[in-house]
Design a protein around this motif. Structure first.
Motif, short mmCIF file in Angstrom:
data_model
loop_
_atom_site.label_atom_id
_atom_site.label_comp_id
_atom_site.label_asym_id
_atom_site.label_seq_id
_atom_site.Cartn_x
_atom_site.Cartn_y
_atom_site.Cartn_z
N PHE A 1 2.14 -0.96 5.48
CA PHE A 1 2.31 -1.14 4.05
C PHE A 1 1.42 -2.26 3.50
CE2 PHE A 1 6.20 -0.16 6.36
CZ PHE A 1 6.40 1.13 5.94
N TRP B 1 8.22 6.81 1.67
CA TRP B 1 7.31 5.75 2.11
C TRP B 1 7.87 4.37 1.73
CZ3 TRP B 1 2.76 6.17 4.90
CH2 TRP B 1 1.98 5.02 4.97
N LEU B 2 8.33 4.24 0.49
CA LEU B 2 8.86 2.96 0.04
C LEU B 2 10.17 2.61 0.75
CD1 LEU B 2 8.08 3.21 -3.76
CD2 LEU B 2 7.01 1.68 -2.10
N ARG C 1 6.70 9.79 -1.79
CA ARG C 1 6.47 8.40 -2.19
C ARG C 1 7.72 7.55 -1.97
NH1 ARG C 1 6.74 5.09 -6.64
NH2 ARG C 1 5.00 3.62 -6.87
N ARG D 1 9.15 1.12 3.90
CA ARG D 1 8.73 -0.27 3.63
C ARG D 1 9.95 -1.19 3.53
NH1 ARG D 1 7.46 -2.37 -1.53
NH2 ARG D 1 9.34 -1.22 -2.11
N TYR E 1 0.85 -1.18 0.00
CA TYR E 1 0.00 0.00 0.00
C TYR E 1 0.90 1.24 0.00
CZ TYR E 1 -2.71 3.94 1.28
OH TYR E 1 -3.25 5.20 1.26
N VAL E 2 0.68 2.12 -0.95
CA VAL E 2 1.37 3.42 -1.03
C VAL E 2 0.29 4.49 -1.18
CG1 VAL E 2 3.04 4.84 -2.26
CG2 VAL E 2 3.36 2.36 -2.16
#
Length: 322
Positions: free
Chosen positions: A159, A94-95, A91, A98, A64-65
């Motif tokens: 995530f 966020w990754l 973005r 993750r 999930y992003v």
């Protein structure tokens, strides 16, 4: 995975009361907001039950992003969304979080030469190599710790996509609050999909003494195989299939005998939340006493037929031998 919404059963009683069961998938990070609606009966995919290698693969391949990164401001609603390069930077952050979470999970889960249940050593080694290439600055240890998935999977939850079965007779307040511009975008998205599916669905008339049965027959079951079962067996099958959302397995082969076995095991251990999804119309006599049975209006959940369902510890065993 991604946003998804399916009506698993939709029924109306002789008195005109409607009950609807959905299967929905949405970002795990808004599950707490969904769970504040206390008139819902729910069963969720479980971080304790799904093999850790399966979750790792999912968050690597389809995390999930957020589609939007709203800017900070006072209050519960975000300000204008980031755009262009700033959106892309958010973005990537966020990754990166993750990737770091996945790296830490791999550091927790297994001893050298072993793999957690449901995963091959080769699959784990492949995941490790993916991460080594992806996170050059992260030193992934070679000595692993064999920590259980009930803790290791928790690091992945921001995530994760989350699948849930939910049944209720009361939907308007949920739609009013959550399918609303002031709601967090993630829960607004799934609430709007649910409202559209609810409005498009035509409930099936269920006579007094019959049952609302999610995942049975025409509602996601195997109509031919289910037609051969008795009413009591169908009730147990519905419970077993609703419970299986914890393992995300009921997209696979249907096995009524396995579903019945699961029903019996859940009954014996007093894990009774899956027993709330099947329900029958309340009789005129019942309605004269109260419009409600448990958290349903006009419908009586199967759970309420189980002696001492509210206090298994202080009661006689729910299942007796002999």
């Amino acid at each position: 995975m991604g946003y998804a919404c399916t009506v698993l059963a939709d029924s109306v009683s002789p008195a005109g009361a409607r009950i609807t069961t959905f299967e929905v998938t949405f970002p795990r990070l808004v599950l707490a907001e969904f769970n504040t609606h206390r008139v819902f009966s729910r069963n969720s995919a479980s971080s304790r039950a799904i093999p850790v290698a399966t979750q790792l693969r999912r968050v690597l391949e389809a995390p999930y992003v957020p589609a939007e990164f709203g800017t900070n401001q006072p209050g519960m609603q975000a300000g204008p969304n980031l755009a262009g390069e700033r959106h892309e930077r958010a973005r990537q952050e966020w990754l990166a979080a993750r990737d770091a979470a996945v790296g830490h999970v791999i550091g927790l889960i297994a001893e050298p030469g072993t793999a957690p249940a449901g995963a091959s050593t080769a699959e784990l080694l492949e995941l490790v190599e993916q991460l080594r290439a992806r996170i050059a600055a992260k030193d992934i240890p070679d000595a692993w710790l064999n920590v259980h998935k009930q803790l290791a999977n928790r690091l992945l939850e921001p995530f994760m996509w989350h699948t849930l079965i939910v049944t209720s007779t009361e939907w308007e307040n949920f739609f009013h609050l959550r399918a609303h511009p002031d709601a967090q975008p993630e829960i607004q998205e799934i609430a709007e999909r649910m409202r559209a599916a609810y409005e498009a669905s035509t409930p099936r008339e269920v006579a007094e003494g019959a049952w609302h049965l999610p995942l049975v027959g025409e509602y996601g079951g195997d109509p031919a195989a289910d037609a051969a079962l008795s009413g009591d067996e169908l009730l147990k099958v519905a419970v077993g299939r609703c419970a299986r959302v914890s393992y995300l397995t009921h997209g696979g082969t249907r096995d009524p005998s396995a579903d019945i076995t699961l029903h019996d095991r859940l009954l014996e251990s007093a894990h009774l939340s899956p027993f709330e999804h099947p329900a029958r119309p309340m009789t005129e006599a019942e309605l004269a006493e109260s419009a409600w049975s448990g958290n349903f209006r006009g419908w009586h959940p199967y759970r309420k037929d189980i002696p001492h369902e509210w206090d298994a510890l202080g009661a006689e065993p729910l299942v007796t031998s002999g």
